[in-house]
Motif scaffolding. Structure first.
Motif, PDB file in Angstrom:
ATOM      1  N   LEU A   1       0.872  -1.190   0.000  1.00 57.72           N
ATOM      2  CA  LEU A   1       0.000   0.000   0.000  1.00 57.72           C
ATOM      3  C   LEU A   1       0.902   1.230   0.000  1.00 57.72           C
ATOM      4  O   LEU A   1       1.244   1.770   1.049  1.00 57.72           O
ATOM      5  N   ASP A   2       1.304   1.635  -1.198  1.00 62.69           N
ATOM      6  CA  ASP A   2       2.249   2.743  -1.394  1.00 62.69           C
ATOM      7  C   ASP A   2       1.575   3.852  -2.208  1.00 62.69           C
ATOM      8  O   ASP A   2       1.980   4.132  -3.342  1.00 62.69           O
ATOM      9  N   PRO A   3       0.518   4.462  -1.685  1.00 62.71           N
ATOM     10  CA  PRO A   3      -0.182   5.453  -2.509  1.00 62.71           C
ATOM     11  C   PRO A   3       0.658   6.711  -2.733  1.00 62.71           C
ATOM     12  O   PRO A   3       1.445   7.118  -1.863  1.00 62.71           O
TER      13      PRO A   3
ATOM     14  N   VAL B   1      -0.790  -7.230   3.855  1.00 64.13           N
ATOM     15  CA  VAL B   1      -0.513  -5.965   3.145  1.00 64.13           C
ATOM     16  C   VAL B   1       0.761  -5.362   3.723  1.00 64.13           C
ATOM     17  O   VAL B   1       1.138  -5.640   4.866  1.00 64.13           O
ATOM     18  N   LYS B   2       1.409  -4.528   2.891  1.00 68.47           N
ATOM     19  CA  LYS B   2       2.649  -3.879   3.344  1.00 68.47           C
ATOM     20  C   LYS B   2       2.553  -2.377   3.045  1.00 68.47           C
ATOM     21  O   LYS B   2       2.935  -1.931   1.972  1.00 68.47           O
ATOM     22  N   PRO B   3       2.036  -1.609   4.000  1.00 69.16           N
ATOM     23  CA  PRO B   3       2.045  -0.156   3.807  1.00 69.16           C
ATOM     24  C   PRO B   3       3.479   0.391   3.906  1.00 69.16           C
ATOM     25  O   PRO B   3       4.210   0.010   4.830  1.00 69.16           O
ATOM     26  N   GLN B   4       3.835   1.231   2.981  1.00 67.77           N
ATOM     27  CA  GLN B   4       5.165   1.845   2.968  1.00 67.77           C
ATOM     28  C   GLN B   4       5.047   3.205   3.659  1.00 67.77           C
ATOM     29  O   GLN B   4       4.432   4.136   3.141  1.00 67.77           O
ATOM     30  N   ILE B   5       5.661   3.331   4.846  1.00 64.36           N
ATOM     31  CA  ILE B   5       5.416   4.525   5.680  1.00 64.36           C
ATOM     32  C   ILE B   5       5.901   5.815   5.020  1.00 64.36           C
ATOM     33  O   ILE B   5       5.364   6.898   5.290  1.00 64.36           O
TER      34      ILE B   5
ATOM     35  N   GLY C   1       4.596  -3.463   8.327  1.00 68.49           N
ATOM     36  CA  GLY C   1       4.920  -2.035   8.173  1.00 68.49           C
ATOM     37  C   GLY C   1       6.319  -1.868   7.588  1.00 68.49           C
ATOM     38  O   GLY C   1       7.307  -2.269   8.207  1.00 68.49           O
ATOM     39  N   ASP C   2       6.372  -1.280   6.391  1.00 68.55           N
ATOM     40  CA  ASP C   2       7.693  -1.091   5.776  1.00 68.55           C
ATOM     41  C   ASP C   2       8.251   0.235   6.279  1.00 68.55           C
ATOM     42  O   ASP C   2       8.010   1.303   5.710  1.00 68.55           O
ATOM     43  N   ILE C   3       8.998   0.158   7.414  1.00 66.50           N
ATOM     44  CA  ILE C   3       9.479   1.389   8.049  1.00 66.50           C
ATOM     45  C   ILE C   3      11.004   1.500   8.007  1.00 66.50           C
ATOM     46  O   ILE C   3      11.552   2.558   8.266  1.00 66.50           O
ATOM     47  N   LYS C   4      11.675   0.390   7.717  1.00 67.56           N
ATOM     48  CA  LYS C   4      13.136   0.351   7.539  1.00 67.56           C
ATOM     49  C   LYS C   4      13.890   1.168   8.589  1.00 67.56           C
ATOM     50  O   LYS C   4      14.723   2.017   8.269  1.00 67.56           O
ATOM     51  N   ARG C   5      13.626   0.883   9.858  1.00 66.96           N
ATOM     52  CA  ARG C   5      14.285   1.628  10.933  1.00 66.96           C
ATOM     53  C   ARG C   5      15.540   0.900  11.395  1.00 66.96           C
ATOM     54  O   ARG C   5      15.708  -0.295  11.169  1.00 66.96           O
TER      55      ARG C   5
ATOM     56  N   ARG D   1      19.479  -8.337   0.896  1.00 68.62           N
ATOM     57  CA  ARG D   1      19.885  -8.152  -0.512  1.00 68.62           C
ATOM     58  C   ARG D   1      18.743  -7.381  -1.171  1.00 68.62           C
ATOM     59  O   ARG D   1      17.750  -7.980  -1.591  1.00 68.62           O
ATOM     60  N   THR D   2      18.884  -6.055  -1.238  1.00 71.38           N
ATOM     61  CA  THR D   2      17.746  -5.240  -1.662  1.00 71.38           C
ATOM     62  C   THR D   2      17.605  -5.246  -3.184  1.00 71.38           C
ATOM     63  O   THR D   2      18.535  -5.573  -3.927  1.00 71.38           O
ATOM     64  N   SER D   3      16.414  -4.874  -3.636  1.00 69.57           N
ATOM     65  CA  SER D   3      16.058  -5.057  -5.051  1.00 69.57           C
ATOM     66  C   SER D   3      16.556  -3.943  -5.964  1.00 69.57           C
ATOM     67  O   SER D   3      16.545  -4.107  -7.178  1.00 69.57           O
ATOM     68  N   ASN D   4      16.999  -2.841  -5.393  1.00 68.53           N
ATOM     69  CA  ASN D   4      17.299  -1.657  -6.216  1.00 68.53           C
ATOM     70  C   ASN D   4      18.610  -1.793  -6.988  1.00 68.53           C
ATOM     71  O   ASN D   4      19.527  -2.504  -6.556  1.00 68.53           O
TER      72      ASN D   4
ATOM     73  N   VAL E   1      10.051 -10.700  -0.234  1.00 69.74           N
ATOM     74  CA  VAL E   1      10.659 -10.530  -1.560  1.00 69.74           C
ATOM     75  C   VAL E   1       9.979  -9.390  -2.328  1.00 69.74           C
ATOM     76  O   VAL E   1       8.945  -9.595  -2.969  1.00 69.74           O
ATOM     77  N   PRO E   2      10.550  -8.187  -2.277  1.00 64.14           N
ATOM     78  CA  PRO E   2      10.005  -7.091  -3.086  1.00 64.14           C
ATOM     79  C   PRO E   2      10.684  -7.090  -4.463  1.00 64.14           C
ATOM     80  O   PRO E   2      11.670  -7.804  -4.675  1.00 64.14           O
ATOM     81  N   GLY E   3      10.133  -6.294  -5.381  1.00 65.38           N
ATOM     82  CA  GLY E   3      10.765  -6.179  -6.703  1.00 65.38           C
ATOM     83  C   GLY E   3      10.014  -6.918  -7.786  1.00 65.38           C
ATOM     84  O   GLY E   3      10.431  -6.949  -8.941  1.00 65.38           O
TER      85      GLY E   3
ATOM     86  N   ALA F   1       6.554  -4.160 -11.007  1.00 64.44           N
ATOM     87  CA  ALA F   1       7.044  -2.844 -11.454  1.00 64.44           C
ATOM     88  C   ALA F   1       8.565  -2.787 -11.581  1.00 64.44           C
ATOM     89  O   ALA F   1       9.099  -2.060 -12.421  1.00 64.44           O
ATOM     90  N   GLN F   2       9.278  -3.564 -10.748  1.00 65.58           N
ATOM     91  CA  GLN F   2      10.753  -3.550 -10.831  1.00 65.58           C
ATOM     92  C   GLN F   2      11.296  -4.670 -11.719  1.00 65.58           C
ATOM     93  O   GLN F   2      12.509  -4.878 -11.801  1.00 65.58           O
ATOM     94  N   GLY F   3      10.412  -5.434 -12.327  1.00 65.34           N
ATOM     95  CA  GLY F   3      10.836  -6.426 -13.323  1.00 65.34           C
ATOM     96  C   GLY F   3      10.881  -7.861 -12.862  1.00 65.34           C
ATOM     97  O   GLY F   3      11.059  -8.771 -13.670  1.00 65.34           O
TER      98      GLY F   3
ATOM     99  N   SER G   1       4.087  -6.924  -4.183  1.00 69.14           N
ATOM    100  CA  SER G   1       3.924  -6.024  -5.333  1.00 69.14           C
ATOM    101  C   SER G   1       3.101  -4.833  -4.861  1.00 69.14           C
ATOM    102  O   SER G   1       2.031  -5.006  -4.267  1.00 69.14           O
ATOM    103  N   SER G   2       3.602  -3.631  -5.121  1.00 74.96           N
ATOM    104  CA  SER G   2       2.877  -2.421  -4.718  1.00 74.96           C
ATOM    105  C   SER G   2       2.264  -1.762  -5.951  1.00 74.96           C
ATOM    106  O   SER G   2       1.067  -1.907  -6.224  1.00 74.96           O
ATOM    107  N   ARG G   3       3.083  -1.066  -6.745  1.00 74.88           N
ATOM    108  CA  ARG G   3       2.533  -0.346  -7.904  1.00 74.88           C
ATOM    109  C   ARG G   3       1.824  -1.284  -8.870  1.00 74.88           C
ATOM    110  O   ARG G   3       0.832  -0.900  -9.500  1.00 74.88           O
ATOM    111  N   GLY G   4       2.316  -2.511  -8.979  1.00 76.36           N
ATOM    112  CA  GLY G   4       1.705  -3.468  -9.910  1.00 76.36           C
ATOM    113  C   GLY G   4       0.263  -3.789  -9.549  1.00 76.36           C
ATOM    114  O   GLY G   4      -0.536  -4.176 -10.407  1.00 76.36           O
TER     115      GLY G   4
HETATM  116  O1  LIG Z   1      14.827  -4.134  -1.412  1.00 79.51           O
HETATM  117  C1  LIG Z   1      13.749  -3.552  -1.291  1.00 79.51           C
HETATM  118  C2  LIG Z   1      13.193  -3.248  -0.057  1.00 79.51           C
HETATM  119  C3  LIG Z   1      11.971  -2.653  -0.011  1.00 79.51           C
HETATM  120  N1  LIG Z   1      11.282  -2.338  -1.145  1.00 79.51           N
HETATM  121  C4  LIG Z   1       9.949  -1.724  -0.988  1.00 79.51           C
HETATM  122  O2  LIG Z   1       8.967  -2.582  -1.597  1.00 79.51           O
HETATM  123  C5  LIG Z   1       8.030  -1.812  -2.331  1.00 79.51           C
HETATM  124  C6  LIG Z   1       8.141  -2.137  -3.803  1.00 79.51           C
HETATM  125  O3  LIG Z   1       7.212  -1.405  -4.566  1.00 79.51           O
HETATM  126  P1  LIG Z   1       6.873  -1.773  -6.099  1.00 79.51           P
HETATM  127  O4  LIG Z   1       5.919  -0.701  -6.497  1.00 79.51           O
HETATM  128  O5  LIG Z   1       6.251  -3.143  -6.112  1.00 79.51           O
HETATM  129  O6  LIG Z   1       8.133  -1.720  -6.863  1.00 79.51           O
HETATM  130  C7  LIG Z   1       8.317  -0.363  -1.994  1.00 79.51           C
HETATM  131  O7  LIG Z   1       7.577  -0.026  -0.840  1.00 79.51           O
HETATM  132  C8  LIG Z   1       9.793  -0.368  -1.647  1.00 79.51           C
HETATM  133  O8  LIG Z   1      10.149   0.657  -0.748  1.00 79.51           O
HETATM  134  C9  LIG Z   1      11.826  -2.630  -2.352  1.00 79.51           C
HETATM  135  O9  LIG Z   1      11.242  -2.352  -3.422  1.00 79.51           O
HETATM  136  N2  LIG Z   1      13.050  -3.238  -2.396  1.00 79.51           N
END
Ligand SMILES: O=c1ccn([C@@H]2O[C@H](COP(=O)(O)O)[C@@H](O)[C@H]2O)c(=O)[nH]1
Length: 317
Positions: free
Chosen positions: A19-21, A75-79, A109-113, A171-174, A241-243, A246-248, A269-272
């Motif tokens: 939930l990343d509005p 659900v995973k709200p992104q704070i 809660g995706d708060i990454k603290r 191991r983050t998705s970015n 597992v995010p990514g 929308a991230q492929g 999946s958030s934006r997807g």
């Molecule tokens: O490695 C990471 C850690 C966190 N995220 C979070 O997941 C969602 C992904 O959103 P999409 O729209 O499905 O791409 C977002 O809240 C990120 O902050 C991540 O993508 N990768």
């Protein structure tokens, strides 16, 4: 993680809706429909646009939650999306978490603290609440392990006391994640592998009846090979597992991050999902706010079913 695993099994669906509005993801007529409601409620004219967007986020989230609650476990709200709007945004974050829980969903809660121990102890109130009062309504939170053991211990203790969980970034998705996470250590291993070993160790004393500890790991869908190797390396660590989407990342990419029983991971999946309405081609500016929210809900549900069915084929083989 036993509660999460049971929720996944009950719905035969190892996916979580993010939930990343953002302003771009909420139909404009929905935002416009709250102009009168916030006028008079806010302390200053400057605050009104943020407060209006926050109310729109809440109605948007409720539409999505109602549309998917019977098919997804979590659900995973992104704070960050909520904090961006100030106090009204933070209120809507907590209201969203509370509403999702009322619908029977596990709230991550995706708060990454993460911070030095004394400050991490304050952040850990996301899990422990304040006395009897739990303002956050989260079942789990994401944490940043970069400060080491004393920055994580308060979260592990709070999670154990409250029957909740944490997920540490491994191991983050970015795309830039390799700049730090893939650095080679003197023993030949990689930074993320060392963090993976720490995460396995931090969870050791908190394993549940399904063998997974309360300390999960975030592993991006965009790293299928590393994810597969981490699954072997971290037998007691549940993965977030995010990514995906929308991230492929695809269902085939994440399949190796599950264990032999088809458990061990949940894919976000958030934006997807919440932005699926934009891809339908059915949206029109002339739609009413209610019609636009109906389109958001129908499209989110269709996208969530699509994701569930793709994961079922790839994972429950
Ligand atoms: O490695 C990471 C850690 C966190 N995220 C979070 O997941 C969602 C992904 O959103 P999409 O729209 O499905 O791409 C977002 O809240 C990120 O902050 C991540 O993508 N990768």
């Amino acid at each position: 993680m036993d509660r999460l695993i049971e929720a996944i099994e009950a719905k035969q669906n190892p996916s979580v809706v993010g939930l990343d509005p953002t302003e771009a993801l909420v139909p404009p007529q929905v935002v416009a429909s709250f102009a009168d409601e916030v006028r008079g409620e806010v302390e200053s004219d400057e605050e009104a646009p943020a407060a209006q967007l926050a109310v729109a986020f809440y109605e948007f989230n409720r539409a999505v939650i109602d549309a998917v609650a019977d098919i997804v476990p979590a659900v995973k709200p992104q704070i960050a999306m909520y904090e961006a709007l100030g106090t009204s945004g933070v209120d809507v974050y907590t209201m969203t978490c509370e509403y999702a829980r009322e619908q029977g969903l596990y709230v991550l809660g995706d708060i990454k603290r993460g911070d030095i121990g004394s400050t991490a102890a304050a952040y850990a109130h996301h899990l422990s609440g304040v006395g009897e009062y739990d303002p956050w309504h989260e079942d789990a939170v994401t944490v940043n392990p970069y400060l080491g053991t004393d920055g994580i211990t308060p979260f592990v203790d709070a999670a154990a006391a409250a029957d909740k969980d944490i997920f540490a970034l491994v191991r983050t998705s970015n795309p830039s994640s390799s700049e730090i996470q893939e650095l080679e250590l003197a023993d030949g291993g990689k930074v993320y592998e060392h963090v993976a070993d720490l995460v396995e160790r931090w969870g050791e004393s908190t394993r549940g009846k399904r063998g997974y500890s309360r300390v999960g790991a975030v592993v991006g869908a965009t790293h299928p090979e590393e994810g597969r190797a981490l699954r072997e390396r971290m037998p007691h660590t549940f993965f977030l597992v995010p990514g995906y989407g929308a991230q492929g990342g695809t269902a085939a990419d994440v399949a190796g991050m599950f264990d032999q029983d088809g458990s061990g991971a949940i894919v976000n999946s958030s934006r997807g999902i919440i932005g699926a309405w934009k891809k339908t081609g059915s949206y029109g500016e002339a739609m009413s706010a209610d019609e636009a929210l109906d389109l958001v809900a129908e499209s989110a549900r269709a996208a969530a079913i699509d994701m569930r069915d793709s994961l079922r084929v790839a994972v429950y083989r």
